[in-house]
Design a protein around this motif. Sequence first.
Motif, PDB file in Angstrom:
ATOM      1  N   ALA A 103      41.256  13.344  39.466  1.00  0.00           N
ATOM      2  CA  ALA A 103      40.503  14.539  39.079  1.00  0.00           C
ATOM      3  C   ALA A 103      39.156  14.590  39.783  1.00  0.00           C
ATOM      4  O   ALA A 103      38.708  15.653  40.226  1.00  0.00           O
ATOM      5  CB  ALA A 103      40.313  14.568  37.562  1.00  0.00           C
ATOM      6  N   ALA A 104      38.496  13.419  39.893  1.00  0.00           N
ATOM      7  CA  ALA A 104      37.189  13.375  40.555  1.00  0.00           C
ATOM      8  C   ALA A 104      37.312  13.723  42.036  1.00  0.00           C
ATOM      9  O   ALA A 104      36.509  14.497  42.573  1.00  0.00           O
ATOM     10  CB  ALA A 104      36.561  11.995  40.377  1.00  0.00           C
ATOM     11  N   GLY A 150      35.033  17.248  29.994  1.00  0.00           N
ATOM     12  CA  GLY A 150      35.314  16.573  31.251  1.00  0.00           C
ATOM     13  C   GLY A 150      36.506  17.173  31.984  1.00  0.00           C
ATOM     14  O   GLY A 150      36.429  17.467  33.184  1.00  0.00           O
ATOM     15  N   TRP A 151      37.621  17.396  31.277  1.00  0.00           N
ATOM     16  CA  TRP A 151      38.804  17.949  31.924  1.00  0.00           C
ATOM     17  C   TRP A 151      38.680  19.433  32.209  1.00  0.00           C
ATOM     18  O   TRP A 151      39.416  19.977  33.043  1.00  0.00           O
ATOM     19  CB  TRP A 151      40.045  17.682  31.084  1.00  0.00           C
ATOM     20  CG  TRP A 151      40.537  16.277  31.227  1.00  0.00           C
ATOM     21  CD1 TRP A 151      40.481  15.275  30.303  1.00  0.00           C
ATOM     22  CD2 TRP A 151      41.151  15.702  32.382  1.00  0.00           C
ATOM     23  NE1 TRP A 151      41.009  14.114  30.797  1.00  0.00           N
ATOM     24  CE2 TRP A 151      41.439  14.346  32.093  1.00  0.00           C
ATOM     25  CE3 TRP A 151      41.476  16.194  33.645  1.00  0.00           C
ATOM     26  CZ2 TRP A 151      42.031  13.491  33.006  1.00  0.00           C
ATOM     27  CZ3 TRP A 151      42.080  15.342  34.563  1.00  0.00           C
ATOM     28  CH2 TRP A 151      42.352  14.018  34.246  1.00  0.00           C
ATOM     29  N   ALA A 192      44.847   5.881  33.041  1.00  0.00           N
ATOM     30  CA  ALA A 192      43.641   6.662  32.771  1.00  0.00           C
ATOM     31  C   ALA A 192      42.695   6.639  33.966  1.00  0.00           C
ATOM     32  O   ALA A 192      42.125   7.676  34.343  1.00  0.00           O
ATOM     33  CB  ALA A 192      42.937   6.127  31.528  1.00  0.00           C
ATOM     34  N   ALA A 220      41.603   9.897  36.153  1.00  0.00           N
ATOM     35  CA  ALA A 220      40.191  10.252  36.320  1.00  0.00           C
ATOM     36  C   ALA A 220      39.796  10.258  37.791  1.00  0.00           C
ATOM     37  O   ALA A 220      39.071  11.147  38.253  1.00  0.00           O
ATOM     38  CB  ALA A 220      39.315   9.287  35.532  1.00  0.00           C
ATOM     39  N   SER A 233      36.438  14.469  26.419  1.00  0.00           N
ATOM     40  CA  SER A 233      37.720  14.857  27.003  1.00  0.00           C
ATOM     41  C   SER A 233      37.750  16.352  27.325  1.00  0.00           C
ATOM     42  O   SER A 233      38.118  16.757  28.436  1.00  0.00           O
ATOM     43  CB  SER A 233      38.852  14.505  26.035  1.00  0.00           C
ATOM     44  OG  SER A 233      40.103  14.934  26.532  1.00  0.00           O
ATOM     45  N   VAL A 255      46.383  11.479  28.924  1.00  0.00           N
ATOM     46  CA  VAL A 255      45.118  11.270  29.619  1.00  0.00           C
ATOM     47  C   VAL A 255      44.000  12.154  29.068  1.00  0.00           C
ATOM     48  O   VAL A 255      42.859  12.076  29.534  1.00  0.00           O
ATOM     49  CB  VAL A 255      45.278  11.505  31.141  1.00  0.00           C
ATOM     50  CG1 VAL A 255      46.255  10.501  31.719  1.00  0.00           C
ATOM     51  CG2 VAL A 255      45.708  12.931  31.440  1.00  0.00           C
ATOM     52  N   ALA A 256      44.296  13.018  28.113  1.00  0.00           N
ATOM     53  CA  ALA A 256      43.285  13.832  27.431  1.00  0.00           C
ATOM     54  C   ALA A 256      43.558  13.761  25.936  1.00  0.00           C
ATOM     55  O   ALA A 256      44.680  13.447  25.513  1.00  0.00           O
ATOM     56  CB  ALA A 256      43.320  15.283  27.915  1.00  0.00           C
TER      57      ALA A 256
END
Length: 462
Positions: free
Chosen positions: A320-321, A65-66, A313, A317, A62, A264-265
């Motif tokens: 964000a991607a 990634g974030w 989620a 994701a 987490s 989400v984190a």
Amino acid sequence: MRLAWPLIALAAAWVLLLLDREPVPTWFYVFAWYPTLALFDELAARFHRGARVLAQPALVFSLFGWSVPIWLFFEAVNFRLANWYYVYLPRSPAERWAGIVLSFATVVPAVILAERLLFAAGFARHWRRRPLALGLRDVRVLAWAGGLGLAAVLLVPDRLYPLTWGVAFLLADPVVYRRRPEWSLLADIERGEWGRIARLMAAGLLIGGIWEGYNYVARGKWIYTVPLLEDVKWFEMPPLGFVGFPFFALEAWAMYHALASLGVALPVLDPTPRPAAAPVAPAAGEPPSPGSASGRRGAADFREPPPAGARKAVLAAAGAALFSIATLAGMERWTTSSTVPVVVLPGAAGEWSPWQLARMAPESIAAAAGIPLDSARAIREHVRLATLRGIGTAHASRLETVGIHTICQLAASDPGEIWRRLRKAHPELGRRPTEAEVRVWVRAARRACPSGAGSGPGGSRS
């Protein structure tokens, strides 16, 4: 051995950097930061006997990634600011993007782990002052101020760029304040608890110094061209720029925990329970705030946020991607200035390190390549130009088309005139090089060739 391995890895990175063994010089930042983060985590665990963050796989996934989209938010803002750019990145797009992602994945963990290390060392554990009533209405005002501040930065970047290092906090922490006040720095102020804020700001300054130190010695790096602050630098950063690191640490904390409050984190839990604070009465007509007498919940009463559903989620994701890919593509166009120079000598097998060639005598180059001495001298001058301050092969070739073939010719030239000649000769150029970037080149050339700085083609010293 938990402490020995990151020390060995960090020492190995420095040795390989000094020996000029690729890919370490290009990606020194990555090779140095990961063992540094492991050191922070291990020292914090030893000082305070707490859980190691890096021993929790879900939290590591987490955090790291974030961290990438969080930092890419600032890269996207920099498309407008043009306060920094990147040089000598790998020529392969796949390697370039992978290295950038690995680099940006360390940003938020660095803030979190440095703050925990300072807590473990006893810094600002009990910094409390009189509680300050904010109230929900005031927090909404702060959120609006953050949005207006970001708009102002984008509208007037040359003057208002310092606001970048604060507006994201004003946008993010009100979200945390409303949903999970025990993670909110605004709620800390409301409760009169300043320790976490002090540690984060100190951590920002600490890791900012390490960031800039690692960047300075790396080959692949960023270079700042901050308006009005170009001439004096500590490492690559103007001295006043270090003031931004403490505020960035507050932003990083707030942005990450806004995501955590939305489910989400994963949150980074305090090493110890948070103490209760004195009551704070709400303002007249205000609903109870999270830090008030009627709105505060004790540390034991906080409920864990409901886990994000699978759909939520996945959407987070995916968003964000998509944002990350779009911003990385924008960096290719607007922020990355040069890649690692490539030199293939006629008659010599394979590619040669341009930095090695730049240090060789023309006679040695001529013997290795089996070429005339004059050609060897021309190759050496081209390579010296390409390896100067991030210029790179493409920009060196363009400089040659406008009459700049050597570092001393560059030193004797006026930056603005060179930039105008480049734009005229190469109308296909995008943003790079900017006029500020050309000033970086000329200042470096004048340090390398002081005898050429006062006269020669292109004008006098600017």
